[in-house]
Design a protein around this motif. Structure first.
Motif, short mmCIF file in Angstrom:
data_model
loop_
_atom_site.label_atom_id
_atom_site.label_comp_id
_atom_site.label_asym_id
_atom_site.label_seq_id
_atom_site.Cartn_x
_atom_site.Cartn_y
_atom_site.Cartn_z
N GLU A 152 52.70 30.31 37.08
CA GLU A 152 53.60 30.79 36.03
C GLU A 152 54.40 32.00 36.51
N SER A 153 53.75 32.88 37.26
CA SER A 153 54.44 34.05 37.78
C SER A 153 55.53 33.66 38.76
N GLU B 245 43.53 37.25 32.52
CA GLU B 245 44.98 37.32 32.33
C GLU B 245 45.48 38.77 32.40
N THR B 246 44.76 39.68 31.74
CA THR B 246 45.15 41.09 31.76
C THR B 246 45.02 41.67 33.15
N SER C 282 46.87 28.92 37.90
CA SER C 282 47.94 28.67 36.92
C SER C 282 48.73 29.94 36.63
N LEU C 283 48.06 31.09 36.65
CA LEU C 283 48.76 32.36 36.44
C LEU C 283 49.72 32.65 37.59
N ARG D 31 37.54 29.22 36.17
CA ARG D 31 38.08 30.57 36.40
C ARG D 31 39.14 30.54 37.50
N LEU E 139 42.39 28.90 36.33
CA LEU E 139 43.21 29.79 35.52
C LEU E 139 44.00 30.74 36.41
N PHE E 140 43.35 31.28 37.43
CA PHE E 140 44.04 32.17 38.37
C PHE E 140 45.20 31.45 39.04
N PHE F 228 45.19 40.11 35.96
CA PHE F 228 46.25 39.54 36.80
C PHE F 228 47.56 40.30 36.59
N ARG F 229 47.91 40.56 35.35
CA ARG F 229 49.15 41.27 35.06
C ARG F 229 49.12 42.69 35.63
N ASP G 160 39.88 40.72 30.40
CA ASP G 160 39.96 39.31 30.75
C ASP G 160 40.83 39.11 31.99
#
Length: 503
Positions: free
Chosen positions: A497-498, A453-454, A493-494, A487, A490-491, A456-457, A451
């Protein structure tokens, strides 16, 4: 109004309850009050429908969770939403019964007297459409940007002044059910493999786009990319005057059909050929005279492209957009605006001030020296390859999503050609296995993430200052998201947050 055949229609069926279908139903109630309007969808509760009480209050009949042929009984016209394939049973039955099937754009166009600039192609449609609209509106022209960018063209029926110029992004899905559609200006940016989950082969996909040009007449304009090999090989239908744009001034790059360009790049400047501009049909300018004041160049001394007959619009370095693909988009927008009579100074001002498009190489921020770029709109292989050209090195590339029937071999070769340029590839979604296999065949390594989120991390952990984490999926989004916009959000927002976590 171009709808004399609707005089005898008593019942109209709209198939597909997404934004375009809802807009078409509402438009039909406004301009055809004597007709029974029914909107049907195979889903019992379509996500895009939202609160349907306003539709019912307007007298629109809802047929949710239905696709049975009895919906066609007494029906005199079917309007097909762009997202509905033409091979579903209900549409095939309509054709069998001899019931006309129109696309939502065709339906809206029949009621609109406005000048229409239609923009199609595999990639760059949104950026070019928005850029044309920005240049026109910033020049003081009344202009509406509609179509695949998010605002259905049907939403303007009965609600827009006739002098407003409509600039419409038109996908193959929106064009494929056209009958009489005739844009005053039709733009073809490029052609590449896409949507093979919808069309049986690439020729069928290309043929759908050609319908935008088929009904054009001599007083219309067809604006074409002279640098695109597929366009150079196409027999563009219709009788419109051809307006070419390209990176260099020479003509006939792909044979006699691709003539000398109106707009091109020379010495780092976007320039135009005055002789070519004078040769363009004046019909479009006449139709648009009430919408903008033409600022045509005076008589010049010779017809040598790149010589005394060549005039500078703007230095490419001064424009707001960056990247090789955006050069093509800028040349296309300049060709359109100059071709309909806008002055070069106003075109330059618009190219300089354009704010860009969300989800298209959108800078998302910088965290700990790592830049994040959201190109969620890159929903096919060609778009992802173009995104890679915007960066010199240090790319951590997030790929994947829902499959569209296309090969990932070209993308794998492009991404593995320079290991310093693309340092890591992170795969998500339904297409992950297919993309991974293509990369393995080229000797490339990938990280299976599942996914966004994973991914991105993982990409963030591997990136070092000066690198770029790029979301350019090369796939549609429907396996895990509502659309490419969700999509991309979400990117973003990630990244946000980072950024907060690093403060």
């Amino acid at each position: 109004m171009k709808v004399p055949e609707l005089a005898e229609v008593q019942r109209l069926l709209i198939v597909g309850m997404a934004r375009s279908g809802i807009a078409a139903a509402q438009a039909a109630r406004r301009v055809l009050p004597h007709i029974e309007v029914v909107i049907a969808d195979r889903q019992a509760q379509p996500e895009a429908a939202g609160d349907t009480s306003s539709l019912e209050a307007a007298g629109i009949h809802l047929a949710m969770g239905r696709e049975d042929h009895t919906l066609l009984d007494g029906c005199g016209l079917v309007i097909k939403s762009p997202g509905v394939p033409g091979d579903i049973s209900l549409i095939e039955e309509a054709h069998h019964r001899g019931i006309p099937v129109w696309g939502e754009v065709e339906f809206a166009w029949r009621f609109l007297e406005n000048p229409l600039i239609g923009v199609t192609g595999t990639n760059g449609k949104t950026t070019t459409t928005e850029l044309i609209g920005h240049i026109l509106s910033s020049s003081g022209c009344a202009c509406r940007v509609v179509g695949n960018v998010g605002t259905p063209i049907s939403s303007l029926v009965g609600r827009v002044g006739e002098d407003d110029i409509l600039v419409a992004e038109l996908s193959s899905f929106q064009i494929e059910d056209s009958i009489l559609l005739r844009p005053d200006v039709a733009v073809l940016l490029n052609l590449a493999e896409d949507h093979l989950d919808r069309y049986p082969d690439i020729d069928s996909y290309f043929a759908a786009k050609m319908l935008m040009f088929a009904n054009q007449q001599q007083e219309d304009l067809a604006v074409l990319n002279r640098d695109d090999p597929a366009i150079g090989e196409m027999a563009i239908p219709g009788a419109a005057g051809r307006v070419w744009y390209g990176r260099v001034a020479r003509g006939d790059r792909f044979g006699p059909g691709a003539g000398r360009p109106l707009v091109y790049l020379s010495g780092g400047d976007i320039r135009y050929d005055q002789e070519r501009l004078r040769a363009i049909s004046a019909g479009v300018r006449s139709k648009l005279r009430s919408c903008l004041a033409p600022e045509l160049p005076g008589r010049c001394r010779n017809g040598t492209a790149g010589g005394e007959d060549s005039k500078k619009v703007i230095a490419w370095s001064e424009t707001a957009l960056k990247g090789e693909h955006n050069l093509e988009n800028s040349l296309a927008a300049a060709a359109v605006c100059l071709g309909i009579g806008l002055g070069a100074a106003k075109v330059a001002a618009g190219l300089r001030s354009f704010p860009g498009v969300p989800h298209r190489l959108q800078p998302a921020g910088t965290v700990a020296g790592v830049a994040y770029v959201n190109d969620s709109k890159a929903t096919n292989v060609d778009a992802a390859i173009r995104a890679l050209t915007a960066f010199d090195s240090g790319i951590h590339l997030i790929l994947g999503g829902s499959l569209k029937g296309c090969s990932f071999e070209r993308l794998a070769r492009a991404a593995t050609a320079d290991r310093d340029k693309v340092k890591g590839v992170y795969l998500i979604g339904q297409a992950a296995a297919a993309i991974g296999e293509s990369f393995r065949r080229t000797g490339g390594e990938v990280v299976m993430c599942g996914d966004l989120e994973t991914a991105f991390r993982q990409a963030s952990a591997a990136a070092v200052p000066g690198d770029v984490v790029l979301l350019a999926p090369a796939c549609a989004s429907f396996d895990q998201f509502r659309d490419y916009e969700e999509r991309g959000e979400l990117f973003l927002s990630l990244v946000d947050e980072s950024s907060k976590g690093s403060d």
